[in-house]
Scaffold this motif. Structure first.
Motif, mmCIF file in Angstrom:
data_model
loop_
_atom_site.group_PDB
_atom_site.id
_atom_site.type_symbol
_atom_site.label_atom_id
_atom_site.label_comp_id
_atom_site.label_asym_id
_atom_site.label_seq_id
_atom_site.Cartn_x
_atom_site.Cartn_y
_atom_site.Cartn_z
ATOM 1 N N TYR A 34 0.840 -1.196 0.000
ATOM 2 C CA TYR A 34 0.000 0.000 0.000
ATOM 3 C C TYR A 34 0.876 1.246 0.000
ATOM 4 C CZ TYR A 34 -3.103 3.618 1.783
ATOM 5 O OH TYR A 34 -3.800 4.777 1.951
ATOM 6 N N TYR A 35 1.920 1.261 0.825
ATOM 7 C CA TYR A 35 2.794 2.429 0.913
ATOM 8 C C TYR A 35 3.588 2.617 -0.376
ATOM 9 C CZ TYR A 35 1.544 2.157 5.790
ATOM 10 O OH TYR A 35 0.837 2.111 6.948
ATOM 11 N N LYS A 36 3.994 1.514 -0.998
ATOM 12 C CA LYS A 36 4.704 1.602 -2.279
ATOM 13 C C LYS A 36 3.810 2.219 -3.349
ATOM 14 C CE LYS A 36 6.799 -2.754 -1.798
ATOM 15 N NZ LYS A 36 7.144 -4.016 -2.415
ATOM 16 N N ILE A 37 2.591 1.742 -3.409
ATOM 17 C CA ILE A 37 1.660 2.231 -4.432
ATOM 18 C C ILE A 37 1.352 3.708 -4.207
ATOM 19 C CG2 ILE A 37 -0.695 2.008 -5.305
ATOM 20 C CD1 ILE A 37 -0.404 -1.032 -4.791
ATOM 21 N N GLN A 38 1.150 4.096 -2.945
ATOM 22 C CA GLN A 38 0.866 5.501 -2.646
ATOM 23 C C GLN A 38 2.051 6.382 -3.040
ATOM 24 O OE1 GLN A 38 -2.479 5.174 -2.439
ATOM 25 N NE2 GLN A 38 -2.278 6.958 -1.126
ATOM 26 N N SER A 39 3.262 5.919 -2.774
ATOM 27 C CA SER A 39 4.455 6.685 -3.142
ATOM 28 C C SER A 39 4.537 6.839 -4.653
ATOM 29 C CB SER A 39 5.697 5.975 -2.608
ATOM 30 O OG SER A 39 6.849 6.622 -3.052
ATOM 31 N N ARG A 40 4.258 5.776 -5.381
ATOM 32 C CA ARG A 40 4.284 5.845 -6.841
ATOM 33 C C ARG A 40 3.212 6.781 -7.376
ATOM 34 N NH1 ARG A 40 5.179 -0.590 -7.610
ATOM 35 N NH2 ARG A 40 7.384 -0.591 -7.043
ATOM 36 N N LYS A 41 2.059 6.773 -6.748
ATOM 37 C CA LYS A 41 0.994 7.693 -7.167
ATOM 38 C C LYS A 41 1.412 9.144 -6.933
ATOM 39 C CE LYS A 41 -3.076 4.780 -6.586
ATOM 40 N NZ LYS A 41 -4.303 4.566 -5.801
ATOM 41 N N ARG A 42 2.022 9.434 -5.782
ATOM 42 C CA ARG A 42 2.481 10.799 -5.516
ATOM 43 C C ARG A 42 3.541 11.219 -6.529
ATOM 44 N NH1 ARG A 42 2.149 8.994 -0.155
ATOM 45 N NH2 ARG A 42 4.373 8.531 -0.127
ATOM 46 N N TYR A 43 4.492 10.344 -6.828
ATOM 47 C CA TYR A 43 5.538 10.648 -7.800
ATOM 48 C C TYR A 43 4.929 10.908 -9.170
ATOM 49 C CZ TYR A 43 9.652 10.197 -10.725
ATOM 50 O OH TYR A 43 10.631 10.430 -11.647
ATOM 51 N N TYR A 44 3.967 10.075 -9.571
ATOM 52 C CA TYR A 44 3.313 10.248 -10.866
ATOM 53 C C TYR A 44 2.582 11.586 -10.922
ATOM 54 C CZ TYR A 44 -0.033 9.652 -14.640
ATOM 55 O OH TYR A 44 -0.785 9.836 -15.756
ATOM 56 N N GLU A 45 1.932 11.956 -9.824
ATOM 57 C CA GLU A 45 1.197 13.213 -9.795
ATOM 58 C C GLU A 45 2.158 14.400 -9.919
ATOM 59 O OE1 GLU A 45 -2.172 15.396 -7.023
ATOM 60 O OE2 GLU A 45 -1.499 13.372 -6.544
ATOM 61 N N LYS A 46 3.294 14.342 -9.239
ATOM 62 C CA LYS A 46 4.298 15.406 -9.363
ATOM 63 C C LYS A 46 4.822 15.483 -10.793
ATOM 64 C CE LYS A 46 5.989 15.194 -4.635
ATOM 65 N NZ LYS A 46 7.117 14.812 -3.770
ATOM 66 N N GLN A 47 5.077 14.330 -11.387
ATOM 67 C CA GLN A 47 5.577 14.287 -12.759
ATOM 68 C C GLN A 47 4.542 14.863 -13.727
ATOM 69 O OE1 GLN A 47 6.479 10.303 -14.022
ATOM 70 N NE2 GLN A 47 8.194 10.976 -15.308
ATOM 71 N N LEU A 48 3.288 14.553 -13.494
ATOM 72 C CA LEU A 48 2.213 15.061 -14.341
ATOM 73 C C LEU A 48 2.106 16.577 -14.226
ATOM 74 C CD1 LEU A 48 -0.002 13.878 -16.191
ATOM 75 C CD2 LEU A 48 -1.514 13.910 -14.221
#
Length: 140
Positions: free
Chosen positions: A86-100
């Motif tokens: 869950y924490y890995k997925i949330q971190s990836r989502k945050r990174y993707y949002e910053k990249q977007l």
């Protein structure tokens, strides 16, 4: 062979007390008759005795329900206590949002530069009608 009290002519000799007792016994038997639900449940329970197929099916179904409940509780505890995905997925989502967001800002800047380059080539005189004055709305 009939008992002596059932022989013809003997019924008149029965005492009135005996007849009253018989009537009371019939009333008691009628009142003590079990209800339909009681009879049906007794019949159903007699069919479900240890060792019968119906008993085995019911026992297996109950055991399955209990076992599935235990599995559900175990998985819930596992997710609450030991889930790092869950924490890995949330971190990836945050990174993707910053990249977007960064990409959108880059696109906006690129669009602004494109519009600025177009405005340098803008010729207001080319938008007027021939031999007419320039309309103020076309002035830059």
């Amino acid at each position: 062979l009939k008992p002596s009290w059932l022989k013809p002519g003997r019924t008149a000799q029965l005492s009135k007390d005996h007849q009253a007792n018989m009537a009371e016994a019939k009333q008691i038997e009628a009142a003590a008759k079990p209800s339909f639900f009681t009879r049906a449940s007794t019949m159903a329970l007699s069919k479900v005795k240890v060792g019968t197929p119906l008993y085995s099916l019911a026992y297996g179904a109950a055991a399955g329900i209990v076992l599935s409940g235990l599995v559900y509780v175990g998985r819930t505890i596992s997710v609450f206590c030991f889930d790092a995905d869950y924490y890995k997925i949330q971190s990836r989502k945050r990174y993707y949002e910053k990249q977007l967001l960064f990409t959108r800002e880059q696109e906006e800047a690129s669009q602004a530069h494109y519009l600025a380059s177009l405005s340098t080539e803008y010729d207001a005189v080319a938008t007027r009608m021939p031999f007419k004055p320039l309309d103020p709305k076309y002035r830059f």
